[in-house]
Write a protein that holds these residues in place. Structure first.
Motif, mmCIF file in Angstrom:
data_model
loop_
_atom_site.group_PDB
_atom_site.id
_atom_site.type_symbol
_atom_site.label_atom_id
_atom_site.label_comp_id
_atom_site.label_asym_id
_atom_site.label_seq_id
_atom_site.Cartn_x
_atom_site.Cartn_y
_atom_site.Cartn_z
ATOM 1 N N SER A 1 0.831 -1.228 0.000
ATOM 2 C CA SER A 1 0.000 0.000 0.000
ATOM 3 C C SER A 1 0.858 1.269 0.000
ATOM 4 N N ASP A 2 2.174 1.133 0.218
ATOM 5 C CA ASP A 2 3.085 2.293 0.226
ATOM 6 C C ASP A 2 3.676 2.553 -1.157
ATOM 7 N N ALA A 3 3.311 1.714 -2.154
ATOM 8 C CA ALA A 3 4.073 1.715 -3.409
ATOM 9 C C ALA A 3 3.185 1.746 -4.644
ATOM 10 N N ASN A 4 3.819 2.015 -5.790
ATOM 11 C CA ASN A 4 3.106 1.946 -7.072
ATOM 12 C C ASN A 4 3.030 0.476 -7.520
ATOM 13 N N PRO A 5 2.309 0.196 -8.632
ATOM 14 C CA PRO A 5 2.136 -1.221 -9.014
ATOM 15 C C PRO A 5 3.457 -1.942 -9.324
#
Ligand SMILES: CC(C)(COP(=O)(O)OP(=O)(O)OC[C@H]1O[C@@H](n2cnc3c(N)ncnc32)[C@H](O)[C@@H]1OP(=O)(O)O)[C@@H](O)C(=O)NCCC(=O)NCCS
Length: 161
Positions: A26-30
């Motif tokens: 949830s802290d990151a891009n795909p």
């Protein structure tokens, strides 16, 4: 500006802080790269701990500068944020933060980010108040204080009113 009854001088070592956080999807891009804003949140948080430890008061962020994301941080990395106070004027304090990411499987640690955050100490009425002066114990403390003073002068010259 008020001056409350706290120690008149404190060393940088007395307020130093280290925070360790794990990076989640949830802290990151795909693609798994952690968002810069997520890292900024932790930088602000750890710098705030240092500012409040030093001033023993409420303290708020007034500026962030020289924010550099030097290397990517990935989901699963353990991020260690180290923060120390470099410079105190009256109510304002410059905090330096270094972020290091660890690949927990290989144990490899990389410096991934750096920033300077300025906090202002506030009294009980929410007005700027004197923070304790810095007691400079080491050569490193003295060098960082002088560098911090120059950066603060430049910051104030360039600030938006
Ligand atoms: C912090 C705040 C109370 C300062 O108010 P102000 O009217 O600018 O007060 P002053 O002009 O007396 O400045 C107070 C100190 O802040 C410093 N300062 C103000 N703006 C600054 C800036 N952009 N960068 C660095 N220092 C700054 C001043 O140099 C002064 O330092 P000194 O006491 O060491 O000499 C006010 O700007 C504020 O409430 N900002 C919002 C803070 C906040 O909510 N942060 C969370 C993110 S929104």
């Amino acid at each position: 500006m008020s001056s409350e009854n706290y120690p008149k001088e404190k060393s940088p070592a007395e307020s130093h802080a280290e925070v360790i956080v794990r990076m989640f999807p949830s802290d990151a891009n795909p693609a798994g790269n952690v968002f810069g804003g997520e890292i900024l949140k932790h930088i602000d948080m750890v710098a705030g701990i240092v500012a409040q430890r030093h001033s023993q008061s409420n303290a708020v962020t007034v500026s962030m500068d020289s924010v550099n994301f030097l290397k990517p941080v990935f989901v699963g990395n353990v991020l260690t944020l180290n923060a120390r106070i470099n410079y105190v004027h009256n109510s304002s304090m410059e905090i330096e933060v270094k972020a290091e990411a660890e690949d927990i499987v290989t144990g490899i640690r990389t410096v991934t980010g750096t920033a300077f955050v300025t906090f202002v100490a506030l009294d009980k009425n929410g007005k700027p108040t004197h923070a304790p002066k810095l007691s400079l114990k080491t050569d490193d403390d003295r060098i960082k204080f002088e560098e911090g003073r120059i950066r603060m002068d430049n910051r104030l010259k360039n600030r938006q009113k």
